[in-house]
Design an enzyme around this catalytic site. Structure first.
Site, PDB file in Angstrom:
ATOM      1  N   GLU A 191       0.798  -1.307  -0.002  1.00 15.15           N
ATOM      2  CA  GLU A 191       0.010   0.094  -0.311  1.00 15.15           C
ATOM      3  C   GLU A 191       0.958   1.359  -0.118  1.00 15.15           C
ATOM      4  O   GLU A 191       0.790   1.925   0.894  1.00 15.15           O
ATOM      5  CB  GLU A 191      -0.904  -0.103   1.355  1.00 15.15           C
ATOM      6  CG  GLU A 191      -1.811  -1.154   1.287  1.00 15.15           C
ATOM      7  CD  GLU A 191      -3.219  -1.266   2.298  1.00 15.15           C
ATOM      8  OE1 GLU A 191      -2.788  -0.637   3.491  1.00 15.15           O
ATOM      9  OE2 GLU A 191      -4.113  -1.598   1.939  1.00 15.15           O
ATOM     10  N   GLU A 383      -5.417  -7.902  -1.683  1.00 13.83           N
ATOM     11  CA  GLU A 383      -6.250  -8.005  -0.545  1.00 13.83           C
ATOM     12  C   GLU A 383      -7.664  -7.637  -0.604  1.00 13.83           C
ATOM     13  O   GLU A 383      -7.964  -6.850  -1.522  1.00 13.83           O
ATOM     14  CB  GLU A 383      -5.736  -6.927   0.527  1.00 13.83           C
ATOM     15  CG  GLU A 383      -4.447  -7.257   1.119  1.00 13.83           C
ATOM     16  CD  GLU A 383      -3.897  -6.108   2.318  1.00 13.83           C
ATOM     17  OE1 GLU A 383      -4.837  -5.443   2.769  1.00 13.83           O
ATOM     18  OE2 GLU A 383      -2.705  -5.918   2.455  1.00 13.83           O
TER      19      GLU A 383
HETATM   20  C1  BG6 Z   1      -4.495  -3.163   4.568  1.00 15.18           C
HETATM   21  C2  BG6 Z   1      -3.181  -3.649   5.129  1.00 15.18           C
HETATM   22  O1  BG6 Z   1      -4.615  -1.807   4.772  1.00 15.18           O
HETATM   23  O2  BG6 Z   1      -5.954  -3.596   5.366  1.00 15.18           O
HETATM   24  C3  BG6 Z   1      -3.251  -4.703   5.897  1.00 15.18           C
HETATM   25  O3  BG6 Z   1      -2.438  -3.940   4.052  1.00 15.18           O
HETATM   26  C4  BG6 Z   1      -4.614  -4.633   6.980  1.00 15.18           C
HETATM   27  O4  BG6 Z   1      -2.035  -5.017   6.867  1.00 15.18           O
HETATM   28  C5  BG6 Z   1      -5.705  -4.545   6.141  1.00 15.18           C
HETATM   29  O5  BG6 Z   1      -4.502  -5.605   7.857  1.00 15.18           O
HETATM   30  C6  BG6 Z   1      -7.180  -4.374   7.018  1.00 15.18           C
HETATM   31  O6  BG6 Z   1      -6.871  -3.325   8.067  1.00 15.18           O
HETATM   32  P1  BG6 Z   1      -7.355  -3.635   9.413  1.00 15.18           P
HETATM   33  O7  BG6 Z   1      -6.976  -2.335  10.092  1.00 15.18           O
HETATM   34  O8  BG6 Z   1      -8.729  -4.027   9.352  1.00 15.18           O
HETATM   35  O9  BG6 Z   1      -6.461  -4.659   9.911  1.00 15.18           O
END
Ligand code: BG6
Length: 484
Positions: A191, A383
């Site tokens: 990111e 993701e």
């Molecule tokens: C992304 C990141 O922003 O979102 C991850 O790359 C992160 O590391 C994921 O865990 C979800 O965000 P969160 O804050 O719900 O864990």
């Protein structure tokens, strides 16, 4: 009858994690401290985001390292370090074709810029990679995911210093040489777009070391250093292991115009500029024409040398990748709701997750189309997922139909994008085995197909239990997405 989607035969179904949220064992086998180790659990949910985005200082780092009583969940994660065989077996049982994980820089180079690597660190990752290959699971490795060797933050203010480019390429070269022929897909930075907003999380930057420069100036300087480092790493990878591929990655935030008012539409275009900036550089090999105005508006001046321009030009990424959780709104007025590292305005057409993130499967198709139109490169969705509160029943079941529904609807939209002609090569939902949340340092927010018995205070047996979504995803993979 629901529509049947045709995914490419070699489509890379899998899941994603990151060392700092998953591995634990932060003090074991020679690992150095990292920036993630200073992330303290904040019991008040309302203060969590604020805490994470607040500038970090040397004083606060020292306080965290000397704090004997505080809770620092990223230090223990869910102990993948000692559970990797059991965890990978579960991924194999689901039929994973790929698994995204990150390497912790400080496990390889405890001070960030040591001449020689820590063999125990390299061996751990080699064990993980060999275990994945045993089950024909393709490793997808992020070189830097939201953690930075703390020693380099204290010594040279993280990515604010140009010297960090050399330290990173040295680290990357060690990885490429060691894992040559075993890892085909690499991602330089997780990111990348967040560096302009979160200097410490994404760049190991300490506010007290910024001198008389503004935080924005320092963050953008760090951004430029990361871009050059990513291009140099791409060059090295292609020299060392020509069959391997390097991806660039952003957190895609699809920000719709608040209304059809032209100013709101322009706000959406500007939001895309800010979001795509780093991917534009790494995919196209140069700063886009809009960058000049964007830098001027932010009162930023960058030292971009002719050598920087050359390395960027000659070493563009092989594929593009992004995280996608939600969409937001650009321009207009209105009620705010939470989002991935930033808040946004409420979209009346969308529902939100337990954490206020707006659920928008069609937005994924919109993003896929925009990104493919922009770069014409293969796309890896690395993701996606629903952070939700799960309940473990007395007989160790988790009935997560809400997660199945979220993933189902997003996979359908990937199917639609494939029909639109978008070249999507893989999909790795986030946190395939429950892990510590990045923004909240909590366990309550879970994304996985596998439940991990651990609570926000770090209590629990760490036992792994299959949720209902486990069998569902297993079937999706087995039918290559034809049966959702
Ligand atoms: C992304 C990141 O922003 O979102 C991850 O790359 C992160 O590391 C994921 O865990 C979800 O965000 P969160 O804050 O719900 O864990």
């Amino acid at each position: 009858m629901s529509k049947v989607y045709r995914f490419p035969e070699n489509f890379l179904w899998g899941g994603a994690t990151a060392a700092n949220q998953f591995e634990g064992a932060t003090r074991e086998d020679g690992k150095g401290w990292t920036t993630a180790d200073t992330a303290k659990y904040e019991p008040d949910p309302k203060l969590r985001m604020q805490q994470m985005l607040a500038p970090m200082t040397t004083e606060k780092v020292e306080a965290a390292l000397n704090d004997q009583a505080g809770l620092y969940p990223k230090r223990y994660g869910v102990d993948f370090y000692h559970h990797y065989k059991e965890d990978i077996k579960l991924l194999a049982e689901m039929g994973f074709k790929t698994f995204r994980f990150s390497i912790s820089w400080a496990r390889i180079l405890p001070n960030g810029d040591d001449d020689e690597p820590n063999e125990q660190g390299l061996q751990f990752y080699e064990n993980v990679i060999d275990e994945l290959l045993k089950y024909n699971i393709e490793p997808l490795v992020t070189i830097s995911h939201y953690e930075f060797p703390l020693a380099l933050s204290l010594k040279q203010n993280g990515w604010a210093d140009r010297k960090t480019i050399a330290a990173f390429t040295h680290y990357a070269e060690i990885l490429f040489k060691r894992f040559k022929g075993k890892v085909k897909y690499w991602i330089s930075f997780n990111e990348m777009n967040f560096i302009t907003m979160t200097g410490y999380l994404a760049g190991g930057i300490l506010a007290d070391k910024n001198g008389d420069q503004s935080e924005t100036q320092v963050n953008y300087t760090a951004m430029h250093h990361q871009l050059v480092a990513a291009a140099q790493a791409t060059k090295l990878l292609h020299e060392i292991d020509p069959a391997a591929q390097m991806g660039s990655m952003i957190a895609r935030i699809e920000n719709y115009p608040a209304t059809s008012k032209p100013e709101d539409v322009m706000a959406s275009v500007e939001s895309d500029h800010a979001n795509f900036l780093m991917m534009d550089v790494l995919a196209n090999g140069e700063y886009p024409s809009y960058a000049k105005r964007l830098f001027a508006d932010n009162h930023v001046t960058l030292d971009i040398t002719p050598e920087d321009r050359q390395v960027l030009k000659e070493n563009t990424c092989d594929f593009v990748s992004f995280s996608y959780y939600m969409s937001g709104i650009a321009g207009g007025e209105g009620e705010e709701t939470a989002g991935n590292l930033m808040s946004t305005k409420k979209n009346p057409y969308l529902k939100t997750s337990d954490w206020g993130w707006q659920i928008d499967p069609v937005g994924l198709r919109v993003s896929l189309n925009k990104i493919y139109d922009r770069y014409h490169k293969p796309i890896f969705i690395v993701e996606n997922g629903l952070g939700a509160k799960d309940e473990l029943t007395a007989d160790h079941q988790v009935h997560d139909d809400y997660r199945i529904s979220y993933l189902h609807d997003h996979i359908e939209q990937i199917g639609e994008a494939l029909e639109d002609g978008v070249d999507v090569i893989g999909y790795t939902p986030w946190g395939c085995i429950d892990l510590v949340s990045a923004s909240g340092n909590e366990m309550s927010k879970r994304y996985g197909f596998v439940y991990v018995d651990q609570d926000d205070q770090g209590h629990g047996s760490l036992a792994r239990y299959k949720k209902d979504s486990f069998a569902w995803y297993q079937h999706v993979i087995a039918t290559n997405g034809t049966e959702l």
